[in-house]
Scaffold this motif. Sequence first.
Motif, PDB file in Angstrom:
ATOM      1  N   ALA A  32       0.856  -1.184   0.000  1.00 56.91           N
ATOM      2  CA  ALA A  32       0.000   0.000   0.000  1.00 56.91           C
ATOM      3  C   ALA A  32       0.889   1.230   0.000  1.00 56.91           C
ATOM      4  N   GLN A  33       0.298   2.387  -0.248  1.00 58.80           N
ATOM      5  CA  GLN A  33       1.057   3.627  -0.219  1.00 58.80           C
ATOM      6  C   GLN A  33       0.764   4.337   1.100  1.00 58.80           C
ATOM      7  N   PRO A  34       1.607   5.293   1.473  1.00 56.64           N
ATOM      8  CA  PRO A  34       1.383   5.987   2.745  1.00 56.64           C
ATOM      9  C   PRO A  34       0.027   6.675   2.778  1.00 56.64           C
ATOM     10  N   LEU A  35      -0.494   6.815   3.966  1.00 58.47           N
ATOM     11  CA  LEU A  35      -1.745   7.550   4.143  1.00 58.47           C
ATOM     12  C   LEU A  35      -1.451   9.032   3.908  1.00 58.47           C
ATOM     13  N   ASP A  36      -2.378   9.714   3.240  1.00 55.56           N
ATOM     14  CA  ASP A  36      -2.145  11.128   2.917  1.00 55.56           C
ATOM     15  C   ASP A  36      -2.623  12.040   4.041  1.00 55.56           C
ATOM     16  N   MET A  37      -2.351  11.634   5.279  1.00 54.39           N
ATOM     17  CA  MET A  37      -2.772  12.473   6.411  1.00 54.39           C
ATOM     18  C   MET A  37      -1.661  12.470   7.457  1.00 54.39           C
ATOM     19  N   GLN A  38      -1.739  13.447   8.383  1.00 49.24           N
ATOM     20  CA  GLN A  38      -0.720  13.524   9.426  1.00 49.24           C
ATOM     21  C   GLN A  38      -1.072  12.549  10.552  1.00 49.24           C
ATOM     22  N   VAL A  39      -0.188  11.563  10.758  1.00 48.91           N
ATOM     23  CA  VAL A  39      -0.421  10.594  11.835  1.00 48.91           C
ATOM     24  C   VAL A  39       0.867  10.388  12.624  1.00 48.91           C
ATOM     25  N   GLY A  40       0.699   9.907  13.859  1.00 47.76           N
ATOM     26  CA  GLY A  40       1.852   9.730  14.741  1.00 47.76           C
ATOM     27  C   GLY A  40       2.545   8.390  14.579  1.00 47.76           C
ATOM     28  N   ALA A  41       1.897   7.429  13.902  1.00 48.94           N
ATOM     29  CA  ALA A  41       2.495   6.110  13.733  1.00 48.94           C
ATOM     30  C   ALA A  41       1.774   5.359  12.622  1.00 48.94           C
ATOM     31  N   GLY A  42       2.473   4.378  12.047  1.00 46.88           N
ATOM     32  CA  GLY A  42       1.893   3.573  10.987  1.00 46.88           C
ATOM     33  C   GLY A  42       0.633   2.834  11.416  1.00 46.88           C
ATOM     34  N   THR A  43       0.477   2.626  12.719  1.00 49.03           N
ATOM     35  CA  THR A  43      -0.695   1.917  13.245  1.00 49.03           C
ATOM     36  C   THR A  43      -1.994   2.683  12.965  1.00 49.03           C
ATOM     37  N   PHE A  44      -1.884   4.036  12.836  1.00 53.88           N
ATOM     38  CA  PHE A  44      -3.093   4.824  12.592  1.00 53.88           C
ATOM     39  C   PHE A  44      -3.679   4.600  11.202  1.00 53.88           C
ATOM     40  N   HIS A  45      -2.811   4.259  10.237  1.00 56.79           N
ATOM     41  CA  HIS A  45      -3.266   4.012   8.867  1.00 56.79           C
ATOM     42  C   HIS A  45      -4.473   3.064   8.933  1.00 56.79           C
ATOM     43  N   PRO A  46      -5.568   3.381   8.204  1.00 53.46           N
ATOM     44  CA  PRO A  46      -6.745   2.505   8.260  1.00 53.46           C
ATOM     45  C   PRO A  46      -6.418   1.059   7.885  1.00 53.46           C
ATOM     46  N   PHE A  47      -5.363   0.872   7.082  1.00 53.60           N
ATOM     47  CA  PHE A  47      -4.978  -0.492   6.700  1.00 53.60           C
ATOM     48  C   PHE A  47      -4.539  -1.294   7.923  1.00 53.60           C
ATOM     49  N   THR A  48      -4.136  -0.620   8.973  1.00 51.45           N
ATOM     50  CA  THR A  48      -3.828  -1.342  10.206  1.00 51.45           C
ATOM     51  C   THR A  48      -4.986  -1.220  11.187  1.00 51.45           C
TER      52      THR A  48
END
Lengths: 311, 687
Positions: A32-48
Amino acid sequence: MQNITQKHNTKTFQGLILALQEYWAEQGCVIAQPLDMQVGAGTFHPFTFLKSIGPEPMASAYVQPCRRPTDGRYGDNPNRLQHYYQFQVVIKPSPENIQQLYLDSLAVIGIDTLTDEVRFVEDNWESPTLGAWGLGWELWLNGMEISQFTYFQQVGGLECSPVTGEITYGLERLAMYIQGVDSIYDLIWTDGPLGTVTYGEIFHQNEVEQSTYNFEHADVPALFTEFDHCESESKKLIEANLPLPAYEQVMKASHAFNLLDARHAISVTERQRYILRVRALSKACAESYYAAREALGFPLCKDNSVTKKGA
Amino acid sequence: MTTENLLIEIGTEELPPKSLRTLAEAFAANIKTELTALELENTDVTWYASPRRLGIKVANLVARQADKIVEKRGPAVKAAFDTDGNATKAAQGWARGCGIDVADAERYETEKGAWLLHKAKVAGKGVDALLPDAISKALAKLPISKPMRWGNSKIQFIRPVHTVTVMFGSNLIQGNILGKDIKNELQGHRFHHPERVSISHADEVESVLKSAYVIADYEERKALVRGQIESVAAKNNAVVAMDEALLEEVTSLVEWPVTLVATFEASFLDVPSEALIYTMKDDQKYFPLLDQDGNLLNKFLFVSNIESKNPEQVIKGNEKVVRPRLADAQFFFETDKKYTLESRLESLDTVLFQKQLGTLKDKSIRISELAAFIATKLGADETKAARAGLLSKTDLMTEMVMEFTDVQGVMGMHYARFDGEDELVAVAQNEQYMPRFSGDNLPSNEISQAVALADKFDSLVGIFGIGQAPKGDKDPFALRRAAIGALRIMVEKELELDILEIVAKSQELFTDKLTNENVAQDVFDFMLGRFRAWYQDQNIAVDVIQAVLARRPSYPVDFDRRVKAVSHFRSLDSAEALAAANKRVGNILAKNDLVIANKIDETLLSEDAEKALAETVLSFKAKFEQLGQGSYTNKLTQLADIRETVDTFFDNVMVMSDDEAVKLNRLALLNQLRNLFLDIADISVLQ
């Protein structure tokens, strides 16, 4: 695997990413590609966060830029950044050999585990804002933490069944070790026909300016308003059974909170209350997402053996 | 009966190192319980453990349970046959259940009649049939604080399970445990032997695992690590301050220990060693090296889990990890020294101690005054105590303590020295937190003792004063530890201090902040309760503690002397009789709710036995008055001799005389007798 190692120069930052992507693609992950939003960790990505909810299987790997405003050091500290990269792998259900898959990925990027010492050191993970926890380890390479490894037990307050296995690589740390440099800014990003580009050349100015913004310019009253707005918007979207946009509001609220934290605008006692507000939103999104997938009949469960909620 | 040694091994992913021993010991205890319940005899159950396995060895386990005769009682003979002597339906049904004919049934004769009886021979079951279930039960009862699931499975365990091995001698037991089929395969070392190894006999486990680079025996591995550490230290002309907890943790983290030595820049040694040691031990599990005089060297040991092809690279890596951490500590130390502790007092006003009780600055001022008050009582320098108290929380505002909270106090001491504070004031910065844990050292001098007590009493009085006494396991201000700590300091340092007096002073310092009117009594009761727990831990009999508690002595050192006196008295021959006599006297006095004179009227004494008792009581009274307060052991030992006189009195004298004056005089005599004891403790509660 040999092939990947030969193809990519893992002694560059981008070569490291390409090798990891290719390795996990070969294991069957969606790159997948990075989420286009500001997040504090990869865990926030909806894919996780969202996809680890419910019975449907999934496997993804992606780079995620992470924003941690309080970690900014104006580009002065060789080990700390307010913007950095994680490489995230999530697989549900966690495969029997997931530890070995991880170790094989280290071999691909040039780490010989009979020369360098790799160790699984107990480290249990908990995210109060995501209502999530899991058990696992941090991975030590000759005493340095290079990855986190977690078996999710609960996400958004819901029991994980099946369990998602999550691997998070700290890319800068890993690259510093592989390249043998003492400062993040000295990392070689690429070494191609057009010459060498370093991490510092790409990001140093960004660290200076963003640190200045985070600590000195971020508009505190506007951020408080934004937090409240995201909260009410998220609640409204949950009412409308739209968990995905509702969850984007949670991520925005969380980032606003992190910026307020960097501005020292939230007292110690207030802090806990803000965390609980974000947590309530994440839980609502998790439940709404589960209900939405359930209403669709959990279409990704190919064998149709749908597991009941929380079972 | 044939016996064999049994091996059980659960192969897992990396287990939590700090609970590895506890888990393995519990596993062994549970297996023992299951085997006992199944009447499977054996001579010993032992355990072994490593990061990726929990193992059990049972010595000389019988191959099967013994056959047993199980008696099954049927209906009464009267009910088993009808008048024609034919078996009734009840008898037939029972016999069918037993698999016999009614005619074959034996008789069970008693005085009340006879019953049908069948002695069934039950064949014992073999271990192969019993073990899988027994092992599963033993595993299910392990004390796992956070069980986890993995993959698709519903099974819960400490960490994911990969192999289950059960060998009875050379026989593989068949079955499925924790979702895994039992196999004769074990996990080897993760890197040196990634393939599994097969095992053909239970007794081979250690040699097989050793060939796969795993030292399975926990104690053997621990001894190996200890030996390596000591010898590598010696080679470097250094010593290790052995930390047993860290040694256990490291033993639980490796299967093939290889101890290596690494160095860091000597310039870091300017930083107080406590901060460096904390960084090395707690964050990285390293063993710091000291020179022969106990000074920290710029070297440390670490225990690797592989025999690296290039140990130099592993060493370099670890040095690279520790350097930025030590650099942080050094940076904090240099930054902190730019400000004096005194200048930080103001900043404590931004940190809340407790919402109703004010900030840490408020607390510091109270500690300062209370410490001065206590110092005066101890005849120590109150100015120094006040100064030490005032600075006592300032190191919490330093960068170093904010980053490494465990070095609070000790950093205060170093910074106070740097600031040029008096040495006693500096030492008190560290010793105020003593005792930090059960069995820890106590503050060494009166200034430190005064500050340590002031800090603890301030928390006790403050938190009780706003009605937030500890409940169950909720003790957020660690008041139980504070109370025990204060008692230990006063008792073991033999400080003549009165709890009630300190509490009253502390209460006064809170001005109008306290809402609980009974705070003094509540704190005193709480501390007496801690006393009870503390003495019980020292195996002092409960009745001894109760005897003293009845007197509610408010000087802890006095409380302790009484406990010692009663303990000694309790071991004397006459103790039991005198306890009974005291109880009897107590009952008589309680039943006769009369005004009893303080004096014995000697002219009213008529019988020899009462004259003798009166004489004895009065002579003891005079003797004790001369001895004054204290001398409890001496007094009680002497009182033990009174037993015969008391017994003779009760055998010969009728207390409840018809003559009211005589009766009252006898009660007065008994009252005086009882007071001789009560002055020390209530002996009547001794068992």
